[in-house]
Design a protein around this motif. Sequence first.
Motif, PDB file in Angstrom:
ATOM      1  N   ILE A  66       7.740 -85.840 107.043  1.00 41.21           N
ATOM      2  CA  ILE A  66       7.789 -85.904 105.285  1.00 41.21           C
ATOM      3  C   ILE A  66       6.892 -86.723 104.978  1.00 41.21           C
ATOM      4  CG2 ILE A  66       9.634 -87.043 103.927  1.00 41.21           C
ATOM      5  CD1 ILE A  66      11.763 -86.284 106.255  1.00 41.21           C
ATOM      6  N   HIS A  81      12.651 -88.625 115.757  1.00 41.13           N
ATOM      7  CA  HIS A  81      12.675 -89.353 114.457  1.00 41.13           C
ATOM      8  C   HIS A  81      11.235 -89.719 114.095  1.00 41.13           C
ATOM      9  CE1 HIS A  81      13.649 -92.647 111.645  1.00 41.13           C
ATOM     10  NE2 HIS A  81      12.557 -93.130 112.160  1.00 41.13           N
ATOM     11  N   HIS A 103      19.468 -85.739 108.265  1.00 40.10           N
ATOM     12  CA  HIS A 103      19.664 -87.263 107.639  1.00 40.10           C
ATOM     13  C   HIS A 103      18.589 -87.323 106.754  1.00 40.10           C
ATOM     14  CE1 HIS A 103      20.102 -91.160 107.656  1.00 40.10           C
ATOM     15  NE2 HIS A 103      19.222 -91.646 107.858  1.00 40.10           N
ATOM     16  N   TYR A 104      17.643 -86.426 106.549  1.00 42.30           N
ATOM     17  CA  TYR A 104      16.362 -86.773 105.565  1.00 42.30           C
ATOM     18  C   TYR A 104      16.508 -85.519 104.469  1.00 42.30           C
ATOM     19  CZ  TYR A 104      14.722 -90.403 108.432  1.00 42.30           C
ATOM     20  OH  TYR A 104      14.758 -91.522 108.966  1.00 42.30           O
ATOM     21  N   ARG A 105      16.591 -84.421 104.729  1.00 46.49           N
ATOM     22  CA  ARG A 105      16.636 -83.101 103.937  1.00 46.49           C
ATOM     23  C   ARG A 105      17.753 -81.972 104.564  1.00 46.49           C
ATOM     24  NH1 ARG A 105      11.656 -81.515 102.101  1.00 46.49           N
ATOM     25  NH2 ARG A 105      11.173 -83.534 101.983  1.00 46.49           N
ATOM     26  N   THR A 134       9.650 -86.387 112.679  1.00 46.29           N
ATOM     27  CA  THR A 134      10.327 -86.129 111.301  1.00 46.29           C
ATOM     28  C   THR A 134       9.839 -86.692 110.231  1.00 46.29           C
ATOM     29  OG1 THR A 134      12.374 -85.352 112.689  1.00 46.29           O
ATOM     30  CG2 THR A 134      12.679 -85.819 110.176  1.00 46.29           C
ATOM     31  N   VAL A 135       9.798 -88.286 110.192  1.00 43.81           N
ATOM     32  CA  VAL A 135       9.349 -89.024 109.034  1.00 43.81           C
ATOM     33  C   VAL A 135       7.727 -88.681 109.045  1.00 43.81           C
ATOM     34  CG1 VAL A 135       8.724 -91.421 108.719  1.00 43.81           C
ATOM     35  CG2 VAL A 135      10.940 -90.982 109.836  1.00 43.81           C
ATOM     36  N   ASP A 172      15.783 -97.475 109.797  1.00 40.81           N
ATOM     37  CA  ASP A 172      15.716 -96.250 110.022  1.00 40.81           C
ATOM     38  C   ASP A 172      15.604 -95.867 111.662  1.00 40.81           C
ATOM     39  OD1 ASP A 172      15.737 -95.324 107.390  1.00 40.81           O
ATOM     40  OD2 ASP A 172      13.408 -94.742 107.273  1.00 40.81           O
TER      41      ASP A 172
END
Length: 218
Positions: free
Chosen positions: A136, A129, A98-100, A132-133, A68
């Motif tokens: 989530i 990044h 990339h994630y949603r 963002t992770v 990732d």
Amino acid sequence: MMVDESSRSRIAALEADNARLRRLLDQQDAPGELRHRLRGTVALLRMIIRKSSESRSDLDSYMGLLEDRLDAIARVQSIADEQGAIELQKLLADELLHYRPLEGVRVRLAGPELALQPRMGQVFALAVHELTVNAIEHGALGSDTGRVDIKWRVSAAGTESKLIFVWNENDTATVGKPSRQGFGTEVLTRTLVYELRATTNLEFEPDGLRCTIEFPLP
């Protein structure tokens, strides 16, 4: 992290590839700017490989995290290869998409057009990044009610300009300060300082994380 012999071999292979690339750069008559950029990228990859291994206890989790993070660097590098610089809004949109999907009321971006130099964009992309992770997995984007407001502006003081970037999460769920500092926190509070001369302020408010990053622009 406890790893078996096969895991050690895979990790060693990644390190060996980086070592070969460094030797190649030293031996070949590459332009100075390209040589400097590639050395910086290799150093960043080495840091990601090493630090990712410290944050998970099994190989599958480690490889998932590593892939990732490397993908985040690859996405922003492709922008730099095509355009010579990295547009901040595109960097943010690409990482979030990339994630949603970017839903208007869930994620809002607001700020002026701004292009970052490739090295600066790579490092900042890694920070985005991790934010963002985290949102989530632990924050506002992990629920149906949370949202993230992302704003940035450029402030000029004398001969120097700086970027002021604010990542603000809002959710009804209570968000507490993490019990330990992981890779993401290290990127935000140490890597950005070293690479970009940034200052980062993390505030764990009752309704979500607020992260403010400031660093000088060339």
